[in-house]
Design a protein around this motif. Sequence first.
Motif, short mmCIF file in Angstrom:
data_model
loop_
_atom_site.label_atom_id
_atom_site.label_comp_id
_atom_site.label_asym_id
_atom_site.label_seq_id
_atom_site.Cartn_x
_atom_site.Cartn_y
_atom_site.Cartn_z
N ALA A 108 0.80 -1.26 -0.04
CA ALA A 108 -0.11 0.03 -0.06
C ALA A 108 0.89 1.40 -0.11
O ALA A 108 0.46 2.31 -0.59
CB ALA A 108 -0.90 -0.04 1.10
N LEU A 109 2.02 1.30 0.77
CA LEU A 109 2.85 2.33 0.90
C LEU A 109 3.95 2.53 -0.41
O LEU A 109 4.64 3.55 -0.42
CB LEU A 109 3.48 2.25 2.19
N ARG A 110 3.76 1.56 -1.56
CA ARG A 110 4.65 1.58 -2.37
C ARG A 110 4.42 2.85 -3.29
O ARG A 110 5.50 3.24 -4.03
CB ARG A 110 4.47 0.54 -3.42
N SER A 111 3.23 3.33 -3.15
CA SER A 111 3.11 4.71 -4.19
C SER A 111 3.46 6.12 -3.35
O SER A 111 3.45 6.95 -4.30
CB SER A 111 1.46 4.74 -4.35
N ARG A 112 3.86 5.84 -2.35
CA ARG A 112 4.46 7.02 -1.65
C ARG A 112 6.06 6.98 -1.49
O ARG A 112 6.77 6.18 -1.55
CB ARG A 112 3.78 7.18 -0.15
N THR A 113 6.41 8.47 -1.12
CA THR A 113 7.84 8.83 -1.07
C THR A 113 7.91 9.40 0.49
O THR A 113 6.94 9.78 1.05
CB THR A 113 8.71 9.24 -1.86
N PHE A 114 9.16 10.28 0.55
CA PHE A 114 9.21 11.02 1.61
C PHE A 114 8.46 12.35 1.24
O PHE A 114 7.95 12.56 0.13
CB PHE A 114 10.76 11.47 1.85
N GLU A 115 8.30 13.14 2.26
CA GLU A 115 7.85 14.51 2.34
C GLU A 115 8.38 15.32 1.11
O GLU A 115 9.76 15.43 1.31
CB GLU A 115 7.33 15.10 3.32
N PRO A 116 7.86 16.30 0.47
CA PRO A 116 8.52 17.00 -0.64
C PRO A 116 8.90 18.53 0.07
O PRO A 116 8.66 19.60 -0.09
CB PRO A 116 7.46 17.27 -1.62
N GLY A 118 11.73 19.77 0.76
CA GLY A 118 13.27 19.88 0.80
C GLY A 118 13.87 21.46 1.43
O GLY A 118 13.13 22.23 1.63
N PRO A 119 14.87 21.17 2.06
CA PRO A 119 15.87 20.12 2.14
C PRO A 119 16.08 19.24 3.08
O PRO A 119 16.80 18.24 2.91
CB PRO A 119 17.34 20.93 2.29
N ASN A 120 14.96 19.32 3.93
CA ASN A 120 14.72 18.34 4.78
C ASN A 120 14.37 16.59 4.25
O ASN A 120 14.77 15.74 4.89
CB ASN A 120 13.70 18.68 5.95
N TYR A 121 13.43 16.92 3.30
CA TYR A 121 12.94 15.65 2.71
C TYR A 121 12.47 14.70 4.06
O TYR A 121 13.01 13.37 4.00
CB TYR A 121 13.71 14.98 1.71
N THR A 122 11.43 15.16 4.90
CA THR A 122 11.15 14.43 6.06
C THR A 122 10.79 12.92 5.69
O THR A 122 9.90 12.98 4.79
CB THR A 122 9.97 15.11 6.66
N PRO A 123 11.18 11.98 6.24
CA PRO A 123 10.63 10.53 6.11
C PRO A 123 9.08 10.42 6.31
O PRO A 123 8.59 11.30 7.25
CB PRO A 123 11.35 9.92 7.16
N ARG A 124 8.58 9.42 5.66
CA ARG A 124 7.26 9.14 6.01
C ARG A 124 7.19 7.79 7.02
O ARG A 124 8.05 6.94 6.54
CB ARG A 124 6.16 8.95 4.80
N ILE A 125 6.80 8.14 7.95
CA ILE A 125 6.94 6.89 9.13
C ILE A 125 5.45 6.48 9.33
O ILE A 125 4.61 7.37 9.63
CB ILE A 125 7.62 7.34 10.60
N ILE A 140 6.32 -1.79 11.48
CA ILE A 140 6.85 -0.23 11.13
C ILE A 140 7.63 0.06 9.89
O ILE A 140 8.31 -0.68 9.57
CB ILE A 140 7.69 0.09 12.14
N SER A 141 7.15 1.20 9.15
CA SER A 141 7.81 1.47 7.80
C SER A 141 8.36 2.90 7.85
O SER A 141 7.84 3.59 8.63
CB SER A 141 6.45 1.44 6.76
N ILE A 142 9.33 3.01 7.27
CA ILE A 142 10.01 4.53 6.97
C ILE A 142 10.38 4.43 5.49
O ILE A 142 10.99 3.56 4.88
CB ILE A 142 11.12 4.58 7.88
N LEU A 143 10.14 5.45 4.96
CA LEU A 143 10.33 5.74 3.58
C LEU A 143 11.19 7.29 3.42
O LEU A 143 10.75 8.16 4.23
CB LEU A 143 9.24 6.29 2.74
N LYS A 144 12.28 7.24 3.06
CA LYS A 144 13.31 8.40 3.48
C LYS A 144 14.16 8.47 2.19
O LYS A 144 14.51 7.69 1.24
CB LYS A 144 14.21 7.75 4.42
N SER A 145 14.63 9.86 2.06
CA SER A 145 15.47 10.16 0.63
C SER A 145 16.66 9.36 0.92
O SER A 145 17.27 9.19 2.11
CB SER A 145 15.69 11.56 0.48
N ALA A 152 15.79 9.56 -5.09
CA ALA A 152 16.04 8.24 -4.62
C ALA A 152 15.20 8.24 -3.46
O ALA A 152 15.30 8.93 -2.43
CB ALA A 152 17.26 7.89 -4.84
N THR A 153 14.48 7.06 -3.44
CA THR A 153 13.84 6.50 -2.05
C THR A 153 14.12 5.17 -1.43
O THR A 153 14.18 4.37 -2.09
CB THR A 153 12.35 6.44 -2.26
N ASP A 154 14.67 5.33 -0.39
CA ASP A 154 14.95 4.10 0.38
C ASP A 154 13.69 3.58 1.45
O ASP A 154 13.03 4.28 1.82
CB ASP A 154 16.08 4.14 1.50
#
Length: 237
Positions: A108-116, A118-125, A140-145, A152-154
């Motif tokens: 479900a979270l594959r369609s999302r990345t970190f927050e836009p 910048g320059p923080n690009y806050t992770p979505r937890i 628990i999931s984390i999407l981060k630059s 690029a998203t980890d």
Amino acid sequence: MKKQDISAILRGNSYPGRGIVLGRSEDGASAVIAYFIMGRSANSRNRVFVTDGDGIRTQAFDESKMEDPSLIIYAPVRVLDGLTIVTNGDQTDTAYDGLASGLTFEQALRSRTFEPDGPNYTPRISGLVEVKDGTLHTQISILKSVDGDPAATDRYTFAYDPVLPGEGRFISTYVGDGNPLPSFEGEPVRVGIPNEIGAFTKLLWESLNNDNKVSLFVRFIDLATGKADTRIINKNQ
């Protein structure tokens, strides 16, 4: 990983940003969820948690002072058939809709990345708590630059099965204050969880930096009955 004191972690970090704790009470009877938000700007601090059905949403404390609602007004907690979703953004709705359509939490979270932002690009937890037939499972999931690279998203998902009594995991958006803000690194931290919701709520709230803390949500769910006990604290009253 050695179990750590959540109070010491929070007291040692003036700005963890937003944080999630998922776990099980020491007596094994309850699933435990906590979510807090902090803010450095006037816009971020101008918020409160309010109940919304079985979940909560953020709301401006003073509507006249709201500047940009895009990343600060959302539903952090939603409930779907024994599943409790808790996140730091509108990906709560993405996870809810995906799970409702048969996707896994990770899918479900594959369609999302970190927050836009910048320059923080806050992770979505994001966190998922499943209470079913007296059992407890959490993710628990984390999407981060990737080192602040907006291209690029980890993506990391951690699953805890079973969740042991007195065990919890903590994740936050940042590892500390800074400019840009440094994203969380590594695994969610293993922390101890007590039995009593009032004491745990007080412990968390008093451990957060007094200048930066904004709101706190804590919920204990009885594994035998599914009954939820919820506490909300807002700095803005």
